[in-house]
Design a protein around this motif. Structure first.
Motif, mmCIF file in Angstrom:
data_model
loop_
_atom_site.group_PDB
_atom_site.id
_atom_site.type_symbol
_atom_site.label_atom_id
_atom_site.label_comp_id
_atom_site.label_asym_id
_atom_site.label_seq_id
_atom_site.Cartn_x
_atom_site.Cartn_y
_atom_site.Cartn_z
ATOM 1 N N GLU A 47 50.764 54.180 40.625
ATOM 2 C CA GLU A 47 51.154 52.894 41.207
ATOM 3 C C GLU A 47 51.318 51.835 40.125
ATOM 4 O OE1 GLU A 47 48.216 51.981 44.146
ATOM 5 O OE2 GLU A 47 49.118 53.307 45.644
ATOM 6 N N ALA A 48 50.422 51.847 39.155
ATOM 7 C CA ALA A 48 50.524 50.874 38.062
ATOM 8 C C ALA A 48 51.800 51.106 37.260
ATOM 9 C CB ALA A 48 49.298 50.969 37.151
ATOM 10 N N GLU A 49 52.124 52.376 36.999
ATOM 11 C CA GLU A 49 53.357 52.674 36.262
ATOM 12 C C GLU A 49 54.576 52.275 37.072
ATOM 13 O OE1 GLU A 49 53.115 56.829 35.380
ATOM 14 O OE2 GLU A 49 51.671 56.544 33.746
ATOM 15 N N GLN A 50 54.531 52.538 38.369
ATOM 16 C CA GLN A 50 55.650 52.173 39.235
ATOM 17 C C GLN A 50 55.806 50.653 39.287
ATOM 18 O OE1 GLN A 50 55.198 53.402 43.308
ATOM 19 N NE2 GLN A 50 57.388 53.366 43.677
ATOM 20 N N GLN A 51 54.692 49.938 39.380
ATOM 21 C CA GLN A 51 54.740 48.476 39.397
ATOM 22 C C GLN A 51 55.304 47.951 38.083
ATOM 23 O OE1 GLN A 51 54.080 46.508 41.970
ATOM 24 N NE2 GLN A 51 54.619 44.711 40.802
ATOM 25 N N LYS A 52 54.891 48.575 36.959
ATOM 26 C CA LYS A 52 55.405 48.145 35.666
ATOM 27 C C LYS A 52 56.912 48.390 35.586
ATOM 28 C CE LYS A 52 54.677 48.654 30.697
ATOM 29 N NZ LYS A 52 56.059 48.644 30.323
ATOM 30 N N ALA A 53 57.345 49.540 36.095
ATOM 31 C CA ALA A 53 58.780 49.837 36.081
ATOM 32 C C ALA A 53 59.542 48.839 36.941
ATOM 33 C CB ALA A 53 59.027 51.261 36.581
ATOM 34 N N PHE A 145 58.257 34.936 34.502
ATOM 35 C CA PHE A 145 57.663 35.928 33.624
ATOM 36 C C PHE A 145 56.167 35.712 33.427
ATOM 37 C CE2 PHE A 145 62.135 35.732 32.232
ATOM 38 C CZ PHE A 145 62.478 37.025 32.574
ATOM 39 N N VAL A 146 55.751 34.492 33.125
ATOM 40 C CA VAL A 146 54.350 34.258 32.808
ATOM 41 C C VAL A 146 53.484 34.419 34.044
ATOM 42 C CG1 VAL A 146 52.721 32.535 31.968
ATOM 43 C CG2 VAL A 146 54.926 32.780 30.854
ATOM 44 N N VAL A 147 53.879 33.812 35.159
ATOM 45 C CA VAL A 147 53.071 33.882 36.377
ATOM 46 C C VAL A 147 52.943 35.324 36.872
ATOM 47 C CG1 VAL A 147 52.949 33.155 38.782
ATOM 48 C CG2 VAL A 147 53.514 31.485 37.024
ATOM 49 N N PRO A 148 54.042 36.103 36.989
ATOM 50 C CA PRO A 148 53.867 37.498 37.425
ATOM 51 C C PRO A 148 53.028 38.323 36.449
ATOM 52 C CG PRO A 148 56.133 36.855 37.710
ATOM 53 C CD PRO A 148 55.455 35.742 36.978
ATOM 54 N N CYS A 149 53.183 38.080 35.144
ATOM 55 C CA CYS A 149 52.370 38.813 34.173
ATOM 56 C C CYS A 149 50.893 38.500 34.365
ATOM 57 C CB CYS A 149 52.802 38.468 32.739
ATOM 58 S SG CYS A 149 54.362 39.222 32.278
ATOM 59 N N TRP A 150 50.576 37.228 34.559
ATOM 60 C CA TRP A 150 49.195 36.822 34.774
ATOM 61 C C TRP A 150 48.652 37.466 36.043
ATOM 62 C CZ3 TRP A 150 46.961 33.519 38.546
ATOM 63 C CH2 TRP A 150 45.643 33.199 38.317
ATOM 64 N N LEU A 151 49.428 37.433 37.126
ATOM 65 C CA LEU A 151 48.985 38.043 38.377
ATOM 66 C C LEU A 151 48.815 39.554 38.220
ATOM 67 C CD1 LEU A 151 51.143 36.058 40.962
ATOM 68 C CD2 LEU A 151 48.694 35.844 40.529
ATOM 69 N N THR A 152 49.693 40.198 37.470
ATOM 70 C CA THR A 152 49.589 41.637 37.251
ATOM 71 C C THR A 152 48.317 41.957 36.479
ATOM 72 O OG1 THR A 152 51.998 41.818 37.215
ATOM 73 C CG2 THR A 152 50.749 43.633 36.254
ATOM 74 N N VAL A 153 48.030 41.193 35.422
ATOM 75 C CA VAL A 153 46.822 41.421 34.647
ATOM 76 C C VAL A 153 45.595 41.219 35.527
ATOM 77 C CG1 VAL A 153 45.428 40.473 32.768
ATOM 78 C CG2 VAL A 153 47.835 40.908 32.412
ATOM 79 N N LYS A 154 45.601 40.195 36.320
ATOM 80 C CA LYS A 154 44.476 39.921 37.210
ATOM 81 C C LYS A 154 44.302 41.055 38.213
ATOM 82 C CE LYS A 154 42.376 36.080 39.556
ATOM 83 N NZ LYS A 154 41.807 35.036 38.833
ATOM 84 N N TYR A 155 45.405 41.534 38.799
ATOM 85 C CA TYR A 155 45.358 42.629 39.777
ATOM 86 C C TYR A 155 44.865 43.906 39.122
ATOM 87 C CZ TYR A 155 47.021 46.419 42.728
ATOM 88 O OH TYR A 155 47.098 47.548 43.471
ATOM 89 N N LEU A 156 45.381 44.226 37.942
ATOM 90 C CA LEU A 156 44.955 45.442 37.256
ATOM 91 C C LEU A 156 43.483 45.356 36.857
ATOM 92 C CD1 LEU A 156 48.063 46.280 35.055
ATOM 93 C CD2 LEU A 156 47.281 47.451 37.112
ATOM 94 N N GLY A 157 43.034 44.174 36.465
ATOM 95 C CA GLY A 157 41.624 43.996 36.132
ATOM 96 C C GLY A 157 40.739 44.285 37.330
ATOM 97 N N LEU A 159 41.583 46.079 39.906
ATOM 98 C CA LEU A 159 41.761 47.488 40.256
ATOM 99 C C LEU A 159 40.877 48.366 39.382
ATOM 100 C CD1 LEU A 159 43.433 49.544 41.928
ATOM 101 C CD2 LEU A 159 44.998 49.631 39.983
ATOM 102 N N PHE A 160 40.870 48.101 38.079
ATOM 103 C CA PHE A 160 40.047 48.922 37.189
ATOM 104 C C PHE A 160 38.568 48.632 37.385
ATOM 105 C CE2 PHE A 160 43.281 51.236 35.394
ATOM 106 C CZ PHE A 160 44.274 50.435 34.836
ATOM 107 N N ASP A 161 38.214 47.408 37.705
ATOM 108 C CA ASP A 161 36.823 47.092 38.000
ATOM 109 C C ASP A 161 36.357 47.856 39.238
ATOM 110 O OD1 ASP A 161 36.852 43.580 36.968
ATOM 111 O OD2 ASP A 161 36.625 45.435 35.828
ATOM 112 N N SER A 162 37.194 47.875 40.264
ATOM 113 C CA SER A 162 36.806 48.592 41.471
ATOM 114 C C SER A 162 36.823 50.098 41.231
ATOM 115 C CB SER A 162 37.735 48.221 42.625
ATOM 116 O OG SER A 162 39.034 48.693 42.372
ATOM 117 N N ALA A 163 37.713 50.600 40.383
ATOM 118 C CA ALA A 163 37.767 52.028 40.087
ATOM 119 C C ALA A 163 36.547 52.444 39.258
ATOM 120 C CB ALA A 163 39.048 52.370 39.351
ATOM 121 N N SER A 164 36.077 51.568 38.385
ATOM 122 C CA SER A 164 34.937 51.914 37.566
ATOM 123 C C SER A 164 33.641 51.818 38.353
ATOM 124 C CB SER A 164 34.881 51.025 36.325
ATOM 125 O OG SER A 164 34.623 49.686 36.710
#
Length: 166
Positions: A47-53, A145-157, A159-164
């Motif tokens: 999903e992360a790769e698909q979102q990045k694409a 660009f900046v706002v979506p990148c920030w939101l993506t980083v926040k979402y991935l953070g 996601l990885f916190d919940s996965a860990s």
């Protein structure tokens, strides 16, 4: 006595068999849990790769649109410059044709002064339009660009916190 020992051995054997079955079931559950966790991690990665694409595709489309808009604006600016240049040439030719005496020379001087003022104003307007264009472009870049990148980083953070946490 032998019967008692035999009975105790049978009970012990049954207890060991039950314990073995429970431990086997627990081990199977543990294996299933690990397999499910691995599947979830793979799905999250996909999903992360698909979102990045998708984000890359959106960024490429936005850049293409920006280039098209920029080319369109340049074509408009060149057309406006040609029209203004043609108008000023016509005014000069008309003024030269009207020159017969010194009174007309002063009038020509005034007309040339007006043309110079118009040219200066148009240059100032072009500079102001360029400034407005770059201001709006930078706001566009921040929003797209900046706002979506920030939101993506926040979402991935998250996601990885919940996965860990698993």
């Amino acid at each position: 006595m032998e019967e008692e020992i035999l009975q105790q051995l049978k009970m012990l054997n049954e207890n060991l068999i039950k314990d073995f079955e429970l431990r086997t079931e627990a081990f199977k559950l543990y294996q299933e849990r690990n397999a499910n966790e691995q599947e979830l991690a793979e799905i999250a990665l996909q999903e992360a790769e698909q979102q990045k694409a998708q984000d890359d595709l959106k960024e490429a489309k936005a850049e293409q649109r920006a280039l098209q808009i920029e080319q369109f604006l340049k074509s408009l600016e060149s057309e406006e410059a040609k029209e203004k240049e043609e108008l000023s040439r016509q005014e000069m030719i008309q003024a030269i044709n009207e020159v017969d005496n010194s009174a007309l020379l002063t009038e020509l001087s005034e007309k040339l002064g007006v043309i110079v003022e118009r040219t200066e104003k148009s240059e100032l307007q072009l500079k102001q339009e360029d400034l407005n264009y770059f201001n709006s472009r930078s706001l566009f870049m921040i929003i797209m660009f900046v706002v979506p990148c920030w939101l993506t980083v926040k979402y991935l953070g998250r996601l990885f916190d919940s996965a860990s946490a698993f």
